[in-house]
Design an enzyme around this catalytic site. Sequence first.
Site, PDB file in Angstrom:
ATOM      1  N   ASP A  79     -56.973 -18.341 -69.002  1.00  0.00           N
ATOM      2  CA  ASP A  79     -56.487 -19.713 -68.797  1.00  0.00           C
ATOM      3  C   ASP A  79     -57.624 -20.487 -68.125  1.00  0.00           C
ATOM      4  O   ASP A  79     -57.900 -20.302 -66.943  1.00  0.00           O
ATOM      5  CB  ASP A  79     -55.231 -19.654 -67.902  1.00  0.00           C
ATOM      6  CG  ASP A  79     -54.716 -21.043 -67.517  1.00  0.00           C
ATOM      7  OD1 ASP A  79     -55.205 -22.050 -68.070  1.00  0.00           O
ATOM      8  OD2 ASP A  79     -53.810 -21.098 -66.655  1.00  0.00           O
TER       9      ASP A  79
ATOM     10  N   GLY B 106     -55.496 -30.948 -57.051  1.00  0.00           N
ATOM     11  CA  GLY B 106     -56.729 -31.740 -56.998  1.00  0.00           C
ATOM     12  C   GLY B 106     -56.622 -32.847 -55.955  1.00  0.00           C
ATOM     13  O   GLY B 106     -57.604 -33.195 -55.284  1.00  0.00           O
TER      14      GLY B 106
ATOM     15  N   GLY C  93     -58.702 -23.690 -66.730  1.00  0.00           N
ATOM     16  CA  GLY C  93     -58.105 -24.949 -66.275  1.00  0.00           C
ATOM     17  C   GLY C  93     -59.129 -25.925 -65.739  1.00  0.00           C
ATOM     18  O   GLY C  93     -60.345 -25.706 -65.838  1.00  0.00           O
TER      19      GLY C  93
ATOM     20  N   GLU D 219     -51.358 -24.577 -73.802  1.00  0.00           N
ATOM     21  CA  GLU D 219     -51.213 -24.291 -72.374  1.00  0.00           C
ATOM     22  C   GLU D 219     -49.739 -24.193 -71.917  1.00  0.00           C
ATOM     23  O   GLU D 219     -49.357 -23.264 -71.208  1.00  0.00           O
ATOM     24  CB  GLU D 219     -51.924 -25.441 -71.665  1.00  0.00           C
ATOM     25  CG  GLU D 219     -51.950 -25.383 -70.205  1.00  0.00           C
ATOM     26  CD  GLU D 219     -52.692 -26.601 -69.628  1.00  0.00           C
ATOM     27  OE1 GLU D 219     -53.259 -27.422 -70.384  1.00  0.00           O
ATOM     28  OE2 GLU D 219     -52.685 -26.714 -68.404  1.00  0.00           O
TER      29      GLU D 219
END
Length: 267
Positions: free
Chosen positions: A6, A122, A8, A70
């Site tokens: 994965d 984030g 990202g 995803e």
Amino acid sequence: MNIGIDAGGTLIKAAYRHEDSLELVTFPIAELVHVASWLNEMQNADICITGGKASLLQRHLKQEAREIVEFQASCRGAQYLLEQNHIAEESYILTNVGTGTSIHYVDRGVQRRVGGTGIGGGTMVGLSRLLTGLSEYGAIVEAAAGGLRDRIDLTVGHIYEGGEPPIPGHLTASNFGSVARSAAERRYREPELAASVIGMVGETVATVSVLAAQSCGVSTIVFIGSSFIGNDPLKRAVESYTELRGGKPVFLDKGEYSGALGALLSD
Ligand code: ADP
């Protein structure tokens, strides 16, 4: 060997079996080329990639890898982890707090994306860095764990000042709202700033998830994503806000590997 990746916005997660044990590893996205070399060294590997950086990683691979969407991967992986942990849930909201936050309704194995918010992991790192100068995830979480939010966040109780509020007084009325009412020269410490940033992210994620749960007619919300790694301040904020608003929060151990596990398990 089968391997699920994965890739990202911030981290690359990998899941593979090695001598009957399940290996789970993480790399920073800056190491994408290194991860590609690692994969290129594997003989006869069946690689399945998911995530926003899947195509970029694919470009560095010598062999063709399979790709899956995803959202499908994270739901499949989360379902696997629920089963491994003997948590029987047929219908639930799956909230993935990654770099950003994505919210899905899962009903008997079928997922539908029902929303999301740009407030996520984030935001935690970016806003904390702007306010405190701390830039490492671990340092931000550690600072937040020792911080109090009461000089920064305005609660309902602060506004009602002793009067009877229509909703619980300890709820946040305005994240960072106390700053606007204090003297301009007041200085804030790193722990309280980091704690308020993480509190704001957690409350937002929980509130949006509970609204999604209500609109889908379920109460269980399964939270996954690397933003919860070693992050008790975020877990506490999400847990208390979810419960307060009538939702049932579930935090999946190793939930950050849901996408990689879903890719590993796909045929
Ligand atoms: P993505 O798939 O978008 O990379 P993740 O689920 O991996 O999302 O979550 C990324 C978030 O996890 C970061 O924004 C940060 O808040 C948090 N995080 C946890 N561990 C780390 C780390 N070692 N380095 C950077 N961010 C981390």
